[in-house]
Design a protein around this motif. Sequence first.
Motif, PDB file in Angstrom:
ATOM      1  N   GLU A  41      44.475  45.163  34.460  1.00 35.38           N
ATOM      2  CA  GLU A  41      45.651  45.747  35.083  1.00 35.38           C
ATOM      3  C   GLU A  41      46.114  44.805  36.195  1.00 35.38           C
ATOM      4  O   GLU A  41      45.354  43.962  36.678  1.00 35.38           O
ATOM      5  CB  GLU A  41      45.296  47.132  35.665  1.00 35.38           C
ATOM      6  CG  GLU A  41      46.454  47.891  36.284  1.00 35.38           C
ATOM      7  CD  GLU A  41      47.496  48.294  35.282  1.00 35.38           C
ATOM      8  OE1 GLU A  41      48.416  47.470  35.066  1.00 35.38           O
ATOM      9  OE2 GLU A  41      47.395  49.384  34.714  1.00 35.38           O
ATOM     10  N   THR A  42      47.361  44.944  36.598  1.00 30.40           N
ATOM     11  CA  THR A  42      47.879  44.208  37.745  1.00 30.40           C
ATOM     12  C   THR A  42      48.188  45.203  38.848  1.00 30.40           C
ATOM     13  O   THR A  42      48.979  46.132  38.654  1.00 30.40           O
ATOM     14  CB  THR A  42      49.144  43.416  37.389  1.00 30.40           C
ATOM     15  OG1 THR A  42      48.825  42.460  36.374  1.00 30.40           O
ATOM     16  CG2 THR A  42      49.669  42.674  38.616  1.00 30.40           C
ATOM     17  N   PHE A  43      47.520  45.019  39.989  1.00 30.36           N
ATOM     18  CA  PHE A  43      47.760  45.888  41.133  1.00 30.36           C
ATOM     19  C   PHE A  43      48.879  45.275  41.965  1.00 30.36           C
ATOM     20  O   PHE A  43      48.813  44.113  42.370  1.00 30.36           O
ATOM     21  CB  PHE A  43      46.494  46.029  41.971  1.00 30.36           C
ATOM     22  CG  PHE A  43      46.682  46.828  43.225  1.00 30.36           C
ATOM     23  CD1 PHE A  43      46.914  48.198  43.153  1.00 30.36           C
ATOM     24  CD2 PHE A  43      46.645  46.227  44.472  1.00 30.36           C
ATOM     25  CE1 PHE A  43      47.093  48.947  44.306  1.00 30.36           C
ATOM     26  CE2 PHE A  43      46.818  46.965  45.631  1.00 30.36           C
ATOM     27  CZ  PHE A  43      47.049  48.333  45.545  1.00 30.36           C
ATOM     28  N   ARG A  44      49.887  46.067  42.236  1.00 34.14           N
ATOM     29  CA  ARG A  44      51.062  45.585  42.977  1.00 34.14           C
ATOM     30  C   ARG A  44      51.174  46.338  44.305  1.00 34.14           C
ATOM     31  O   ARG A  44      51.202  47.560  44.339  1.00 34.14           O
ATOM     32  CB  ARG A  44      52.329  45.781  42.153  1.00 34.14           C
ATOM     33  CG  ARG A  44      52.356  44.943  40.878  1.00 34.14           C
ATOM     34  CD  ARG A  44      53.601  45.200  40.036  1.00 34.14           C
ATOM     35  NE  ARG A  44      53.684  44.291  38.912  1.00 34.14           N
ATOM     36  CZ  ARG A  44      53.079  44.490  37.749  1.00 34.14           C
ATOM     37  NH1 ARG A  44      52.348  45.580  37.579  1.00 34.14           N
ATOM     38  NH2 ARG A  44      53.200  43.606  36.779  1.00 34.14           N
ATOM     39  N   GLY A  85      44.199  50.512  44.536  1.00 31.18           N
ATOM     40  CA  GLY A  85      43.496  49.347  44.026  1.00 31.18           C
ATOM     41  C   GLY A  85      41.992  49.492  44.085  1.00 31.18           C
ATOM     42  O   GLY A  85      41.256  48.533  43.823  1.00 31.18           O
ATOM     43  N   GLY A  86      41.513  50.704  44.412  1.00 34.70           N
ATOM     44  CA  GLY A  86      40.076  50.928  44.503  1.00 34.70           C
ATOM     45  C   GLY A  86      39.384  50.821  43.162  1.00 34.70           C
ATOM     46  O   GLY A  86      39.906  51.285  42.140  1.00 34.70           O
ATOM     47  N   MET A  87      38.194  50.214  43.152  1.00 37.14           N
ATOM     48  CA  MET A  87      37.406  50.029  41.932  1.00 37.14           C
ATOM     49  C   MET A  87      35.972  50.470  42.214  1.00 37.14           C
ATOM     50  O   MET A  87      35.371  50.031  43.198  1.00 37.14           O
ATOM     51  CB  MET A  87      37.428  48.560  41.496  1.00 37.14           C
ATOM     52  CG  MET A  87      38.832  47.980  41.344  1.00 37.14           C
ATOM     53  SD  MET A  87      38.835  46.197  41.041  1.00 37.14           S
ATOM     54  CE  MET A  87      38.246  46.144  39.338  1.00 37.14           C
ATOM     55  N   THR A  88      35.452  51.354  41.360  1.00 33.08           N
ATOM     56  CA  THR A  88      34.118  51.905  41.566  1.00 33.08           C
ATOM     57  C   THR A  88      33.319  51.842  40.273  1.00 33.08           C
ATOM     58  O   THR A  88      33.819  52.195  39.213  1.00 33.08           O
ATOM     59  CB  THR A  88      34.184  53.366  42.036  1.00 33.08           C
ATOM     60  OG1 THR A  88      34.970  53.449  43.227  1.00 33.08           O
ATOM     61  CG2 THR A  88      32.796  53.919  42.303  1.00 33.08           C
ATOM     62  N   VAL A  89      32.081  51.403  40.382  1.00 31.98           N
ATOM     63  CA  VAL A  89      31.132  51.438  39.276  1.00 31.98           C
ATOM     64  C   VAL A  89      29.946  52.278  39.723  1.00 31.98           C
ATOM     65  O   VAL A  89      29.414  52.078  40.825  1.00 31.98           O
ATOM     66  CB  VAL A  89      30.657  50.032  38.875  1.00 31.98           C
ATOM     67  CG1 VAL A  89      29.538  50.111  37.846  1.00 31.98           C
ATOM     68  CG2 VAL A  89      31.811  49.209  38.331  1.00 31.98           C
ATOM     69  N   SER A  90      29.535  53.230  38.885  1.00 35.05           N
ATOM     70  CA  SER A  90      28.423  54.114  39.229  1.00 35.05           C
ATOM     71  C   SER A  90      27.466  54.246  38.060  1.00 35.05           C
ATOM     72  O   SER A  90      27.855  54.080  36.897  1.00 35.05           O
ATOM     73  CB  SER A  90      28.930  55.507  39.618  1.00 35.05           C
ATOM     74  OG  SER A  90      29.821  55.441  40.715  1.00 35.05           O
ATOM     75  N   GLY A  91      26.231  54.561  38.359  1.00 37.27           N
ATOM     76  CA  GLY A  91      25.242  54.811  37.322  1.00 37.27           C
ATOM     77  C   GLY A  91      23.984  55.393  37.937  1.00 37.27           C
ATOM     78  O   GLY A  91      23.759  55.299  39.156  1.00 37.27           O
ATOM     79  N   LEU A 122      31.544  49.798  45.306  1.00 38.84           N
ATOM     80  CA  LEU A 122      32.950  50.041  45.587  1.00 38.84           C
ATOM     81  C   LEU A 122      33.589  48.775  46.150  1.00 38.84           C
ATOM     82  O   LEU A 122      33.045  48.135  47.052  1.00 38.84           O
ATOM     83  CB  LEU A 122      33.116  51.185  46.587  1.00 38.84           C
ATOM     84  CG  LEU A 122      32.536  52.545  46.190  1.00 38.84           C
ATOM     85  CD1 LEU A 122      31.111  52.697  46.725  1.00 38.84           C
ATOM     86  CD2 LEU A 122      33.390  53.674  46.723  1.00 38.84           C
ATOM     87  N   THR A 123      34.749  48.432  45.615  1.00 37.43           N
ATOM     88  CA  THR A 123      35.557  47.344  46.142  1.00 37.43           C
ATOM     89  C   THR A 123      37.013  47.705  45.884  1.00 37.43           C
ATOM     90  O   THR A 123      37.314  48.793  45.398  1.00 37.43           O
ATOM     91  CB  THR A 123      35.163  45.992  45.503  1.00 37.43           C
ATOM     92  OG1 THR A 123      35.844  44.938  46.188  1.00 37.43           O
ATOM     93  CG2 THR A 123      35.489  45.951  44.019  1.00 37.43           C
ATOM     94  N   SER A 124      37.930  46.826  46.222  1.00 32.80           N
ATOM     95  CA  SER A 124      39.343  47.090  45.979  1.00 32.80           C
ATOM     96  C   SER A 124      40.053  45.787  45.690  1.00 32.80           C
ATOM     97  O   SER A 124      39.558  44.695  46.013  1.00 32.80           O
ATOM     98  CB  SER A 124      39.993  47.798  47.184  1.00 32.80           C
ATOM     99  OG  SER A 124      39.860  47.019  48.348  1.00 32.80           O
ATOM    100  N   ALA A 125      41.216  45.879  45.099  1.00 30.49           N
ATOM    101  CA  ALA A 125      41.960  44.710  44.645  1.00 30.49           C
ATOM    102  C   ALA A 125      42.164  43.715  45.786  1.00 30.49           C
ATOM    103  O   ALA A 125      42.638  44.077  46.866  1.00 30.49           O
ATOM    104  CB  ALA A 125      43.305  45.136  44.074  1.00 30.49           C
ATOM    105  N   GLY A 126      41.765  42.468  45.543  1.00 35.31           N
ATOM    106  CA  GLY A 126      41.974  41.403  46.509  1.00 35.31           C
ATOM    107  C   GLY A 126      41.034  41.394  47.689  1.00 35.31           C
ATOM    108  O   GLY A 126      41.195  40.572  48.598  1.00 35.31           O
ATOM    109  N   SER A 127      40.026  42.276  47.726  1.00 34.83           N
ATOM    110  CA  SER A 127      39.127  42.385  48.869  1.00 34.83           C
ATOM    111  C   SER A 127      37.975  41.390  48.773  1.00 34.83           C
ATOM    112  O   SER A 127      37.540  41.022  47.678  1.00 34.83           O
ATOM    113  CB  SER A 127      38.565  43.798  48.957  1.00 34.83           C
ATOM    114  OG  SER A 127      37.606  43.909  49.997  1.00 34.83           O
TER     115      SER A 127
END
Length: 387
Positions: free
Chosen positions: A23-26, A158-164, A183-188
Amino acid sequence: MTVSLFNVTGPQHRGTEPFQFEETFRKSGNEIPVRFAKRRLSGGLSDGVEVLEVDNGLLSFTVLLSKGMGIWRGACGDVELKWDSPVHGPVHPRHIPVFHPSGLGWLEGFDEWIARCGLNSNGAPEFTPSGVLRYPLHGRITNMPAREVSAVYDSETGGMTVSGTVDEAALFSSKLALNVSYLTSAGSTRLHVRDEIVNTGSVPAEFELLYHINTGFPLMSPGAEFFIPFEKMTPREASAKANLDRWNVCLPEAPNSPENCYLFDLAADRLGRTRVMILSASKERGISLSFNKNEFPHFLIWKLMRPNGDTYVTGIEPCINFPNTRSFEKEHGRVATLDPGASRVFNFDIDVLLTADQINATREDIAALQAGAAGLIEADPIREWCE
């Protein structure tokens, strides 16, 4: 809008087939590409290892779904987040003899950037009086597969989370679940790690926890430095004592060089917040680790300065106990206990420092912490800390 992109137990994605989302976060005129990709590795010792790749457009990393939700390696800008282990992995757990009679089988799979040690034990191997292995080096959790893995993307922030979830349980033994979130976010340039340990059994359960956050070439090379605010510190072994005047720098490569460990009681602010930094020899790039001493009361650095590939690596390691035998740690009150159904949460932030402003601000934060601390160096290993 928040979208659940991948869930091994959900309707969007099942089984072991590959998955990819781009995806492209704008925002504010910026266009930042973001990506999740799940795949299964093939060939050699990595055959069958499932990974989930995360890329926020600047910071990328690979989560090992088959190995305790550790992070194999990553990158941020021109900074490589990895080390060059003599083990060429990631190694599938089937090839790692954790319970080898020597107690050292864990080392046959060790090449992660971030690896968790625990939960039942996490220190040096421990044996019964008759010589039978009781607790292997660094425990089991690193080599246990995850379940209920998910990836979530928030298109608005733009938040991105991976869990397990990773289970460490056995009949007639403790029953613990480790819930991992990245947890991270676009461009961070920041990665936030949140772990929760839950006692899923019906009786109290004990646990230990330590994180290897390992960095090697090219960021860590001779002349790279550690910036660590402390109340008190000590070398763990004779080789570390011999290099005590150089505890905070990376030394030249030397074949068969012994490992050096330094244990710390860190300085913190009134809320328990503390921060450490590793800085490249050029002083132009670095990594900051921030956490709370109320969650991680202990800390250590690990240095092994052999030729790169065998092995030039440094570890910054927040922990609830030092990596001694479990019996020694329990004797000194550093083994934690959870009541049935209870849990404990652990958080830390990793910031990759790409600019002089970021590095200078981190230096100032650490200097402020050190200014209010004793900074006591114990030349001889502290008996209560070092077995």
